[in-house]
Design a protein around this motif. Structure first.
Motif, mmCIF file in Angstrom:
data_model
loop_
_atom_site.group_PDB
_atom_site.id
_atom_site.type_symbol
_atom_site.label_atom_id
_atom_site.label_comp_id
_atom_site.label_asym_id
_atom_site.label_seq_id
_atom_site.Cartn_x
_atom_site.Cartn_y
_atom_site.Cartn_z
ATOM 1 N N SER A 197 0.728 -1.628 0.032
ATOM 2 C CA SER A 197 0.452 -0.190 -0.399
ATOM 3 C C SER A 197 0.973 1.519 0.095
ATOM 4 O O SER A 197 2.071 1.173 0.356
ATOM 5 C CB SER A 197 -0.417 -0.119 1.028
ATOM 6 O OG SER A 197 0.115 -0.382 2.271
ATOM 7 N N GLY A 198 0.168 2.334 -0.707
ATOM 8 C CA GLY A 198 0.567 3.691 0.085
ATOM 9 C C GLY A 198 2.319 4.396 -1.899
ATOM 10 O O GLY A 198 2.211 5.187 -1.493
ATOM 11 N N GLY A 199 2.166 3.140 -2.572
ATOM 12 C CA GLY A 199 2.799 3.377 -4.055
ATOM 13 C C GLY A 199 2.039 3.000 -4.735
ATOM 14 O O GLY A 199 0.935 2.279 -4.868
ATOM 15 N N THR A 200 3.365 2.761 -6.303
ATOM 16 C CA THR A 200 2.504 2.425 -7.660
ATOM 17 C C THR A 200 2.818 0.561 -7.696
ATOM 18 O O THR A 200 3.858 0.829 -7.863
ATOM 19 C CB THR A 200 2.677 3.307 -8.275
ATOM 20 O OG1 THR A 200 2.654 4.535 -8.768
ATOM 21 C CG2 THR A 200 2.049 3.176 -10.235
ATOM 22 N N PHE A 201 2.647 -0.533 -6.771
ATOM 23 C CA PHE A 201 3.157 -1.431 -6.907
ATOM 24 C C PHE A 201 3.092 -2.145 -8.495
ATOM 25 O O PHE A 201 4.279 -2.509 -8.676
ATOM 26 C CB PHE A 201 1.948 -2.268 -6.549
ATOM 27 C CG PHE A 201 2.440 -3.786 -6.281
ATOM 28 C CD1 PHE A 201 1.305 -5.307 -7.220
ATOM 29 C CD2 PHE A 201 3.069 -4.691 -5.107
ATOM 30 C CE1 PHE A 201 2.137 -5.697 -7.227
ATOM 31 C CE2 PHE A 201 3.032 -5.658 -5.548
ATOM 32 C CZ PHE A 201 3.067 -6.037 -6.408
ATOM 33 N N SER A 202 2.493 -1.808 -9.661
ATOM 34 C CA SER A 202 2.741 -2.369 -10.948
ATOM 35 C C SER A 202 4.275 -2.333 -11.762
ATOM 36 O O SER A 202 5.177 -2.594 -12.395
ATOM 37 C CB SER A 202 1.509 -1.781 -11.759
ATOM 38 O OG SER A 202 1.697 -0.262 -12.013
ATOM 39 N N SER A 203 4.420 -0.962 -11.042
ATOM 40 C CA SER A 203 6.033 -0.337 -10.835
ATOM 41 C C SER A 203 7.395 -0.795 -10.337
ATOM 42 O O SER A 203 8.342 -1.060 -10.383
ATOM 43 C CB SER A 203 6.391 1.774 -11.563
ATOM 44 O OG SER A 203 6.300 2.095 -9.995
ATOM 45 N N TYR A 204 7.200 -1.706 -9.470
ATOM 46 C CA TYR A 204 8.192 -2.320 -8.413
ATOM 47 C C TYR A 204 8.473 -3.840 -8.564
ATOM 48 O O TYR A 204 7.952 -4.274 -9.222
ATOM 49 C CB TYR A 204 6.977 -2.618 -7.103
ATOM 50 C CG TYR A 204 7.447 -1.476 -6.599
ATOM 51 C CD1 TYR A 204 5.923 -0.871 -5.507
ATOM 52 C CD2 TYR A 204 7.329 -0.141 -6.538
ATOM 53 C CE1 TYR A 204 5.801 0.718 -4.411
ATOM 54 C CE2 TYR A 204 7.555 1.233 -6.157
ATOM 55 C CZ TYR A 204 6.178 1.078 -5.055
ATOM 56 O OH TYR A 204 5.627 2.071 -4.449
#
Length: 125
Positions: free
Chosen positions: A25-32
């Motif tokens: 949570s709290g970020g753009t998971f798909s870019s991690y």
């Protein structure tokens, strides 16, 4: 601030299976890029499996063919399916994440910015 929360650990007999989940949570998971690490008592933390933002995966030799890492971007979750578990798989398992780094290896713990609190996996003989 990105938060990672693991779940799914537990006690299982040799040969059994578990599926670990790590919700972000709290970020753009798909870019991690995401990774799973583990630490057994008295041992250093070691890389287990990783998955890049584009979906390519990497495993340590001792879990190849037994563990599978996957991700569901719409759920901001990464999974570690663990089959044919062995007592030597017993450890606290940690989820880790970072912004996509195509030029950087997945297996280096120092390359990850975000870490979960860990979930215990115990495999009885």
């Amino acid at each position: 601030q990105v938060q990672l929360v693991e779940s799914g650990g537990g006690l299982v007999q040799t040969g059994g299976s578990l599926r670990l989940s790590c919700a972000a949570s709290g970020g753009t998971f798909s870019s991690y890029d995401m990774g799973w690490f583990r630490q057994a008592p008295g041992k250093e933390r070691e890389f287990v499996a990783g998955i890049r933002w584009i979906g390519s995966t990497y495993y340590i030799d001792s879990v190849k063919g037994r563990f599978t890492i996957s991700r569901e971007n719409d759920k901001s979750t990464v999974y570690l399916q663990m089959n044919s578990l062995k007592p030597e798989d017993t450890a606290v398992y940690y989820c880790a994440g970072r912004g996509a780094r195509p030029d950087y290896v997945l297996y280096n713990a120092g390359g990850y910015a975000y870490w979960g609190q860990g979930t215990q996996v115990t495999v009885s003989s």
